[in-house]
Scaffold this motif. Structure first.
Motif, PDB file in Angstrom:
ATOM      1  N   THR A  74       5.102  12.299   8.132  1.00 23.08           N
ATOM      2  CA  THR A  74       4.343  11.066   7.940  1.00 23.08           C
ATOM      3  C   THR A  74       4.346  10.254   9.227  1.00 23.08           C
ATOM      4  OG1 THR A  74       6.338  10.046   7.005  1.00 23.08           O
ATOM      5  CG2 THR A  74       4.688  10.874   5.455  1.00 23.08           C
ATOM      6  N   PHE A  75       3.245   9.537   9.432  1.00 23.11           N
ATOM      7  CA  PHE A  75       3.090   8.692  10.614  1.00 23.11           C
ATOM      8  C   PHE A  75       2.708   7.288  10.161  1.00 23.11           C
ATOM      9  CE2 PHE A  75       2.522  13.032  11.823  1.00 23.11           C
ATOM     10  CZ  PHE A  75       3.186  13.132  13.030  1.00 23.11           C
ATOM     11  N   TYR A  76       2.903   6.338  11.075  1.00 25.80           N
ATOM     12  CA  TYR A  76       2.756   4.929  10.713  1.00 25.80           C
ATOM     13  C   TYR A  76       1.820   4.269  11.718  1.00 25.80           C
ATOM     14  CZ  TYR A  76       6.571   6.341   7.817  1.00 25.80           C
ATOM     15  OH  TYR A  76       7.331   7.023   6.896  1.00 25.80           O
ATOM     16  N   MET A  77       0.701   3.759  11.204  1.00 24.73           N
ATOM     17  CA  MET A  77      -0.310   3.139  12.046  1.00 24.73           C
ATOM     18  C   MET A  77      -0.251   1.626  11.848  1.00 24.73           C
ATOM     19  SD  MET A  77      -4.465   3.648  12.071  1.00 24.73           S
ATOM     20  CE  MET A  77      -4.372   5.368  12.559  1.00 24.73           C
ATOM     21  N   HIS A  78       0.084   0.921  12.929  1.00 27.82           N
ATOM     22  CA  HIS A  78       0.167  -0.527  12.860  1.00 27.82           C
ATOM     23  C   HIS A  78      -1.188  -1.121  13.257  1.00 27.82           C
ATOM     24  CE1 HIS A  78       4.546  -0.648  12.208  1.00 27.82           C
ATOM     25  NE2 HIS A  78       4.484   0.519  12.841  1.00 27.82           N
ATOM     26  N   LEU A 122       0.847  -1.198   0.000  1.00 30.14           N
ATOM     27  CA  LEU A 122       0.000   0.000   0.000  1.00 30.14           C
ATOM     28  C   LEU A 122       0.884   1.252   0.000  1.00 30.14           C
ATOM     29  CD1 LEU A 122      -2.556  -1.214   2.689  1.00 30.14           C
ATOM     30  CD2 LEU A 122      -3.029  -0.967   0.238  1.00 30.14           C
ATOM     31  N   PRO A 123       1.725   1.405  -1.020  1.00 35.35           N
ATOM     32  CA  PRO A 123       2.653   2.541  -1.041  1.00 35.35           C
ATOM     33  C   PRO A 123       1.923   3.868  -1.188  1.00 35.35           C
ATOM     34  CG  PRO A 123       2.656   1.426  -3.161  1.00 35.35           C
ATOM     35  CD  PRO A 123       1.829   0.582  -2.233  1.00 35.35           C
ATOM     36  N   ARG A 124       2.450   4.899  -0.522  1.00 34.10           N
ATOM     37  CA  ARG A 124       1.859   6.228  -0.639  1.00 34.10           C
ATOM     38  C   ARG A 124       2.505   6.963  -1.815  1.00 34.10           C
ATOM     39  NH1 ARG A 124      -1.607   8.187   3.257  1.00 34.10           N
ATOM     40  NH2 ARG A 124      -2.005   9.691   1.588  1.00 34.10           N
ATOM     41  N   SER A 125       2.226   6.467  -3.000  1.00 34.22           N
ATOM     42  CA  SER A 125       2.755   7.069  -4.217  1.00 34.22           C
ATOM     43  C   SER A 125       2.129   8.432  -4.497  1.00 34.22           C
ATOM     44  CB  SER A 125       2.548   6.132  -5.411  1.00 34.22           C
ATOM     45  OG  SER A 125       1.193   5.740  -5.504  1.00 34.22           O
ATOM     46  N   ASP A 126       1.054   8.761  -3.760  1.00 30.87           N
ATOM     47  CA  ASP A 126       0.400  10.060  -3.932  1.00 30.87           C
ATOM     48  C   ASP A 126       1.139  11.174  -3.198  1.00 30.87           C
ATOM     49  OD1 ASP A 126      -0.572   8.568  -1.544  1.00 30.87           O
ATOM     50  OD2 ASP A 126      -1.632  10.441  -1.125  1.00 30.87           O
ATOM     51  N   LEU A 127       2.011  10.818  -2.258  1.00 31.41           N
ATOM     52  CA  LEU A 127       2.699  11.817  -1.441  1.00 31.41           C
ATOM     53  C   LEU A 127       4.040  12.202  -2.053  1.00 31.41           C
ATOM     54  CD1 LEU A 127       2.092  10.395   2.159  1.00 31.41           C
ATOM     55  CD2 LEU A 127       0.822  12.206   0.986  1.00 31.41           C
ATOM     56  N   VAL A 182       7.231  13.545  -0.439  1.00 30.83           N
ATOM     57  CA  VAL A 182       7.862  13.795   0.846  1.00 30.83           C
ATOM     58  C   VAL A 182       9.352  14.038   0.637  1.00 30.83           C
ATOM     59  CG1 VAL A 182       8.337  12.844   3.142  1.00 30.83           C
ATOM     60  CG2 VAL A 182       6.161  12.337   1.997  1.00 30.83           C
ATOM     61  N   THR A 183       9.872  15.069   1.297  1.00 29.16           N
ATOM     62  CA  THR A 183      11.306  15.332   1.244  1.00 29.16           C
ATOM     63  C   THR A 183      11.885  15.333   2.652  1.00 29.16           C
ATOM     64  OG1 THR A 183      10.989  17.730   1.319  1.00 29.16           O
ATOM     65  CG2 THR A 183      11.116  16.701  -0.864  1.00 29.16           C
ATOM     66  N   LEU A 184      13.145  14.956   2.749  1.00 23.48           N
ATOM     67  CA  LEU A 184      13.849  14.945   4.027  1.00 23.48           C
ATOM     68  C   LEU A 184      15.293  15.356   3.750  1.00 23.48           C
ATOM     69  CD1 LEU A 184      13.741  11.999   6.622  1.00 23.48           C
ATOM     70  CD2 LEU A 184      15.508  13.731   6.509  1.00 23.48           C
ATOM     71  N   ASP A 185      15.725  16.418   4.376  1.00 17.79           N
ATOM     72  CA  ASP A 185      17.079  16.953   4.150  1.00 17.79           C
ATOM     73  C   ASP A 185      17.345  17.171   2.667  1.00 17.79           C
ATOM     74  OD1 ASP A 185      17.358  16.731   6.885  1.00 17.79           O
ATOM     75  OD2 ASP A 185      18.597  14.922   6.809  1.00 17.79           O
ATOM     76  N   GLY A 186      16.326  17.618   1.949  1.00 19.80           N
ATOM     77  CA  GLY A 186      16.463  17.911   0.533  1.00 19.80           C
ATOM     78  C   GLY A 186      16.374  16.701  -0.376  1.00 19.80           C
ATOM     79  N   ILE A 187      16.127  15.536   0.180  1.00 20.13           N
ATOM     80  CA  ILE A 187      16.044  14.304  -0.611  1.00 20.13           C
ATOM     81  C   ILE A 187      14.579  13.937  -0.817  1.00 20.13           C
ATOM     82  CG2 ILE A 187      16.599  11.834  -0.645  1.00 20.13           C
ATOM     83  CD1 ILE A 187      18.985  12.628   1.244  1.00 20.13           C
ATOM     84  N   ALA A 188      14.193  13.697  -2.071  1.00 18.17           N
ATOM     85  CA  ALA A 188      12.838  13.243  -2.366  1.00 18.17           C
ATOM     86  C   ALA A 188      12.738  11.756  -2.019  1.00 18.17           C
ATOM     87  CB  ALA A 188      12.524  13.470  -3.840  1.00 18.17           C
ATOM     88  N   ILE A 189      11.883  11.443  -1.072  1.00 17.78           N
ATOM     89  CA  ILE A 189      11.761  10.075  -0.575  1.00 17.78           C
ATOM     90  C   ILE A 189      10.954   9.228  -1.552  1.00 17.78           C
ATOM     91  CG2 ILE A 189      10.916   8.624   1.311  1.00 17.78           C
ATOM     92  CD1 ILE A 189      13.230  10.422   2.106  1.00 17.78           C
ATOM     93  N   LYS A 190      11.552   8.152  -2.030  1.00 17.09           N
ATOM     94  CA  LYS A 190      10.818   7.216  -2.879  1.00 17.09           C
ATOM     95  C   LYS A 190       9.897   6.370  -1.999  1.00 17.09           C
ATOM     96  CE  LYS A 190      14.427   6.781  -6.432  1.00 17.09           C
ATOM     97  NZ  LYS A 190      13.662   7.375  -7.538  1.00 17.09           N
ATOM     98  N   PRO A 191       8.719   5.975  -2.523  1.00 14.65           N
ATOM     99  CA  PRO A 191       7.825   5.145  -1.712  1.00 14.65           C
ATOM    100  C   PRO A 191       8.502   3.908  -1.137  1.00 14.65           C
ATOM    101  CG  PRO A 191       6.663   5.938  -3.638  1.00 14.65           C
ATOM    102  CD  PRO A 191       8.102   6.364  -3.802  1.00 14.65           C
ATOM    103  N   ALA A 192       9.397   3.281  -1.909  1.00 12.33           N
ATOM    104  CA  ALA A 192      10.048   2.057  -1.442  1.00 12.33           C
ATOM    105  C   ALA A 192      11.042   2.303  -0.313  1.00 12.33           C
ATOM    106  CB  ALA A 192      10.756   1.359  -2.606  1.00 12.33           C
ATOM    107  N   LEU A 193      11.447   3.558  -0.107  1.00 11.51           N
ATOM    108  CA  LEU A 193      12.396   3.855   0.969  1.00 11.51           C
ATOM    109  C   LEU A 193      11.698   3.962   2.314  1.00 11.51           C
ATOM    110  CD1 LEU A 193      15.370   4.541   1.724  1.00 11.51           C
ATOM    111  CD2 LEU A 193      14.723   6.946   1.514  1.00 11.51           C
ATOM    112  N   ALA A 194      10.614   4.751   2.392  1.00 15.28           N
ATOM    113  CA  ALA A 194      10.000   4.987   3.704  1.00 15.28           C
ATOM    114  C   ALA A 194       8.501   5.248   3.643  1.00 15.28           C
ATOM    115  CB  ALA A 194      10.689   6.175   4.378  1.00 15.28           C
ATOM    116  N   LEU A 195       7.867   5.001   2.506  1.00 17.93           N
ATOM    117  CA  LEU A 195       6.429   5.273   2.367  1.00 17.93           C
ATOM    118  C   LEU A 195       5.672   4.029   1.924  1.00 17.93           C
ATOM    119  CD1 LEU A 195       6.745   8.710   0.518  1.00 17.93           C
ATOM    120  CD2 LEU A 195       6.411   8.337   2.975  1.00 17.93           C
TER     121      LEU A 195
END
Length: 296
Positions: free
Chosen positions: A123-127, A49-54, A56-69
């Motif tokens: 972003t937050f993570y709901m288990h 269920l990747p958040r491909s709609d988001l 998200v950047t962190l320290d100037g890096i565009a986060i790929k869904p497979a990294l943290a989404l």
């Protein structure tokens, strides 16, 4: 004393009233209810269920869904029905509506927290967890995410050309990590299990159910990579591991639980760094060696 025939008749009626046996689960109906096709590992059916709609950047890096989404849910046969475990990626404003819908459907929330810091948007993570009819639970998860978030259930858009390459020395990373990684969505991923998986409700929490150390490398150019993921450790392993991470300048971004009744008690340690990929892999492997991981 009850007559044997009466006892047999009552027993037969009870058996007929039970849900279908695990072997009789119609997984195509579960796929249809969730609107996704599962990746099957043994008896576990796992849905991405990747958040491909988001964006998200962190320290100037565009986060790929497979990294943290990369949200997911996984189903495993259990006592004639199924258990489900999962990790949903949500924005802050999506937490309460999604939680409410899940609780109303009888599913359980086992944790809500961050995995990374400084990301924009946060972003937050709901288990989540549950036990019951897998088709009904799948439908409930889809309804909660469809009404309470912008999680996409559309199939990935077809893209021309080859899949995104991973511009890293992956053979060297495999050698250092003593494991074989997998390239997914432009990210190089490792899933390294513990020697003895934890158990939840008597079921082994295997890799497909989120029971592995997850280490992800996203290339950021010049042999560097952004890394994140989570380590799965027992209480006595927490501080030796985070000391090893900090000795290599890897940020520890969260320490928390994902489950409620697992045995032994497990903690998940999340991390972040953007540095030379080989250097980071050496630090991560040294940290893993502080824990009871399966040896390769």
């Amino acid at each position: 004393m009850k007559h044997p025939l009466i006892v047999f008749t009552l027993g037969a009626a009870l058996l007929l009233s039970l849900p279908a046996r695990a072997a009789e689960i119609d997984w195509k109906k579960v796929d249809a209810a969730l609107g996704k096709t599962a990746a099957v590992s043994g008896e576990v059916h796992r849905y991405g269920l990747p958040r491909s709609d988001l964006h998200v950047t962190l320290d100037g890096i565009a986060i790929k869904p497979a990294l943290a989404l990369g949200g997911w849910v996984a189903f495993a046969p259990m006592h004639g029905q199924a258990m489900v475990m999962g990790d949903l990626v949500l924005l802050e404003t999506e937490i309460t509506p999604v939680m409410t819908k899940l609780l109303d459907s009888g599913l359980e929330i086992t944790a809500i927290h961050n995995h990374i810091l400084r990301a924009s948007p946060a972003t937050f993570y709901m288990h989540v967890a549950g036990h019951g009819d897998p088709e009904k639970m799948a439908a409930a998860i889809r309804a909660a995410l469809s009404t309470g978030s912008k999680t996409s259930f559309d199939p990935p858009a077809a893209t021309a050309g080859a899949a995104p390459t991973v511009d890293l020395d992956t053979a060297k990373l495999d050698e250092i990590m003593r494991a074989k990684g997998t390239a997914t969505g432009g990210v190089y991923q490792f899933g390294i299990p513990r020697r003895e998986p934890a158990k939840e409700s008597g079921m082994q929490v295997n890799t497909a159910l989120g029971g592995a150390n997850a280490i992800n490398f996203q290339p950021t150019g010049g042999g560097k990579a952004a890394i994140t993921g989570d380590f799965l450790v027992t209480g006595n392993e927490v501080n030796p591991l985070i000391r090893a991470l900090r000795s290599g300048d890897i940020d520890v971004t969260a320490i928390h639980s994902h489950m409620l009744d697992e045995e032994p008690r497990m903690f998940f340690i999340h991390f972040w760094a953007n540095d030379d990929a080989v250097k980071l892999a050496r630090t991560v492997r040294a940290a893993l060696d502080k824990t009871d991981v399966a040896q390769h």
